[in-house]
Design a protein around this motif. Structure first.
Motif, PDB file in Angstrom:
ATOM      1  N   GLU A 125       2.176   2.084   2.206  1.00 51.91           N
ATOM      2  CA  GLU A 125       1.811   1.174   3.283  1.00 51.91           C
ATOM      3  C   GLU A 125       0.683   1.760   4.136  1.00 51.91           C
ATOM      4  OE1 GLU A 125       3.202  -2.067   3.863  1.00 51.91           O
ATOM      5  OE2 GLU A 125       3.689  -1.554   1.776  1.00 51.91           O
ATOM      6  N   ALA A 136      -1.692   3.759   3.104  1.00 51.33           N
ATOM      7  CA  ALA A 136      -2.950   3.650   2.354  1.00 51.33           C
ATOM      8  C   ALA A 136      -3.575   2.270   2.557  1.00 51.33           C
ATOM      9  CB  ALA A 136      -2.689   3.919   0.871  1.00 51.33           C
ATOM     10  N   LYS A 137      -2.737   1.234   2.625  1.00 44.77           N
ATOM     11  CA  LYS A 137      -3.250  -0.115   2.899  1.00 44.77           C
ATOM     12  C   LYS A 137      -3.866  -0.178   4.296  1.00 44.77           C
ATOM     13  CE  LYS A 137       0.453  -2.211   0.125  1.00 44.77           C
ATOM     14  NZ  LYS A 137       1.695  -3.042   0.225  1.00 44.77           N
ATOM     15  N   MET A 138      -3.240   0.496   5.260  1.00 39.01           N
ATOM     16  CA  MET A 138      -3.739   0.460   6.638  1.00 39.01           C
ATOM     17  C   MET A 138      -5.100   1.130   6.777  1.00 39.01           C
ATOM     18  SD  MET A 138      -0.332   1.016   9.004  1.00 39.01           S
ATOM     19  CE  MET A 138      -1.267   0.947  10.550  1.00 39.01           C
ATOM     20  N   VAL A 139      -5.331   2.204   5.998  1.00 40.41           N
ATOM     21  CA  VAL A 139      -6.624   2.902   6.075  1.00 40.41           C
ATOM     22  C   VAL A 139      -7.593   2.397   5.017  1.00 40.41           C
ATOM     23  CG1 VAL A 139      -5.564   4.947   7.091  1.00 40.41           C
ATOM     24  CG2 VAL A 139      -5.880   4.851   4.604  1.00 40.41           C
ATOM     25  N   ASN A 140      -7.151   1.375   4.247  1.00 40.57           N
ATOM     26  CA  ASN A 140      -8.008   0.715   3.268  1.00 40.57           C
ATOM     27  C   ASN A 140      -8.543   1.681   2.211  1.00 40.57           C
ATOM     28  OD1 ASN A 140      -9.188  -1.609   2.192  1.00 40.57           O
ATOM     29  ND2 ASN A 140     -11.117  -1.275   3.303  1.00 40.57           N
ATOM     30  N   LYS A 141      -7.618   2.486   1.658  1.00 41.04           N
ATOM     31  CA  LYS A 141      -7.978   3.415   0.588  1.00 41.04           C
ATOM     32  C   LYS A 141      -6.956   3.297  -0.534  1.00 41.04           C
ATOM     33  CE  LYS A 141      -9.341   7.621   1.421  1.00 41.04           C
ATOM     34  NZ  LYS A 141      -9.422   9.012   1.934  1.00 41.04           N
ATOM     35  N   PRO A 142      -7.354   3.553  -1.775  1.00 39.94           N
ATOM     36  CA  PRO A 142      -6.370   3.609  -2.860  1.00 39.94           C
ATOM     37  C   PRO A 142      -5.404   4.762  -2.602  1.00 39.94           C
ATOM     38  CG  PRO A 142      -8.622   3.518  -3.729  1.00 39.94           C
ATOM     39  CD  PRO A 142      -8.728   3.774  -2.265  1.00 39.94           C
ATOM     40  N   SER A 187      -5.602   9.024  -1.270  1.00 44.49           N
ATOM     41  CA  SER A 187      -5.151   9.135   0.116  1.00 44.49           C
ATOM     42  C   SER A 187      -4.208  10.313   0.303  1.00 44.49           C
ATOM     43  CB  SER A 187      -4.422   7.851   0.531  1.00 44.49           C
ATOM     44  OG  SER A 187      -5.231   6.718   0.336  1.00 44.49           O
ATOM     45  N   ASP A 240      -5.574  11.762   5.954  1.00 43.60           N
ATOM     46  CA  ASP A 240      -5.899  10.409   6.401  1.00 43.60           C
ATOM     47  C   ASP A 240      -5.045   9.970   7.581  1.00 43.60           C
ATOM     48  OD1 ASP A 240      -7.983   9.507   4.487  1.00 43.60           O
ATOM     49  OD2 ASP A 240      -6.419   9.922   3.016  1.00 43.60           O
TER      50      ASP A 240
END
Length: 396
Positions: free
Chosen positions: A188, A190-196, A200, A321
């Motif tokens: 979740e 990784a989605k918030m920081v917009n990275k795969p 991450s 991250d």
């Protein structure tokens, strides 16, 4: 409702948690708890459509009776035909189980064989599994292990500085726990920081009555604070966390029994032991605000030790991250998160007070100021992970 429900069961020595997860959206359609097994007040309670209900269990095998009641309940609610699998949480998979497996008699025997590593949990899991397999004989059932996520740790992270023979003969090493939680929140985040997730890295801080920190590099666990058992690492609600092992020998020489020593370290230490009041962080904070010395020390010690672990786990990563706070305390206690970030100020962390206050009671969010290192709150969902893992194997 479509055929998309997975029944998730977490069977303990005297309790059994359950949830019916809609795997399309990840929500719990039904959730409940069987508790006080072995006592006259044994019961099952549940929540459905916002309404709570309770059912008293008669004398007998309470694990089986609880599962039987769950079967009757899903039939009464018209949900049984929508259940396509059952997923079971297992605390300890040792080195044998590195991923989710389908249950059969050989797997049950292997889980029982690992009972030396988790004497309170694994035998209880097997009791719940056998009861569930008898109740749902046509459904595929799966075991999802707390320890599996941490099997990617390198040897330098899981090896104890002890004789190699102790590892080879008894499997003494760091295993780690809360794996499903650390797995979920890192994805979740990784989605918030917009990275795969494969690119991450995070430090996940799971703070509840049990607590652990996990260094996650490129989506994989590379170190974690709990060890051979869940007693190691952070100070917890009633567990001591890291402690000089010579203290055990010292107490034994003072006439304490082995049972008394480990009861003290597991059930009478942590927030409860230091505060002298309670294992609940809300009670500790309330007493601290009223000037209680023991509660103040417990709060300071808890936050200090979390920050120390977070700082040390930066060594395990090439980049970071963000720090993730999760679980009951991590998701809801603004004062504890605030103090931990204050203790990390040397690394540049600066709390956004308004954002920290908003990220509670199921709300996720970034809680640090813009242009400073990232810390965030993400509610965990271990049941969803267990359901998803079960579905993945079912369709494999």
């Amino acid at each position: 409702m479509s055929n998309s429900l997975v029944l998730v069961i977490n069977s303990g020595s005297s309790s059994l948690k359950f949830a019916l997860i809609d795997t399309v959206v990840g929500d719990a359609v039904l959730s409940g708890l069987g508790e006080c097994f072995g006592l006259p007040e044994a019961n099952v309670s549940w929540k459905y459509n916002g309404e709570k209900s309770e059912y008293a269990l008669s004398e007998g095998n309470h694990h089986q009776l609880a599962v039987d009641r769950i079967v009757a309940l899903v039939e009464e609610l018209g949900l049984k035909d929508d259940i396509i699998a059952v997923g079971h949480r297992v605390v300890h998979g040792g080195e044998k189980f590195t991923s989710t497996v389908k249950l059969d008699e050989s797997v049950l025997e292997e889980i029982e064989n690992l009972s030396d590593l988790a004497p309170l949990h694994n035998p209880a899991h097997v009791i719940g599994m056998r009861a569930s397999m008898a109740a749902f004989p046509t459904l595929s059932q799966y075991a999802v292990f707390d320890t599996a996520f941490h099997q990617t740790m390198p040897a330098k992270a899981y090896t104890g500085a002890i004789s190699r023979k102790l590892y080879e003969d008894y499997g003494i090493r760091r295993y780690g726990f809360h794996g499903t939680s650390h797995y979920f929140v890192s994805r979740e985040a990784a989605k918030m920081v917009n990275k795969p997730i494969e690119e991450s890295s995070f430090i996940s801080v799971h703070l509840g009555n049990g607590a652990s920190v996990c260094a996650i590099k490129n989506g994989m666990s590379v170190d974690t604070s709990m060890g051979f058992t869940p007693l190691a690492g952070l100070m917890m609600g009633t567990r001591c966390g890291d402690l000089d092992p010579s203290i055990i020998e010292f107490l034994l020489k003072k006439g304490w029994t082995q049972e008394e020593v480990f009861d003290e370290l597991n059930k009478k230490s942590g927030l409860l032991g230091v505060s002298g009041l309670t294992s609940d962080c809300r009670g500790v904070i309330e007493a601290m605000e009223n000037g209680h010395e023991g509660a103040t020390l417990a709060f300071e010690l808890f936050c200090y030790r979390v920050a120390k672990y977070v700082g040390s786990y930066m060594v395990a990563l090439d980049e970071l991250d963000g720090i993730i706070f999760t679980a009951g305390i991590g998701e809801n206690s603004q004062p504890i998160r605030s103090k931990i970030l204050e203790n990390l100020k040397i690394f540049g962390y600066r709390e956004d007070e308004a954002a920290n206050a908003a990220a509670r009671f199921g709300n996720k969010g970034i809680i640090t100021q813009p242009n400073t290192p990232l810390a965030m709150v993400i509610p965990t969902n271990e049941e969803w992970v267990i359901a998803k893992e079960s579905m993945a194997l079912l369709h494999a």
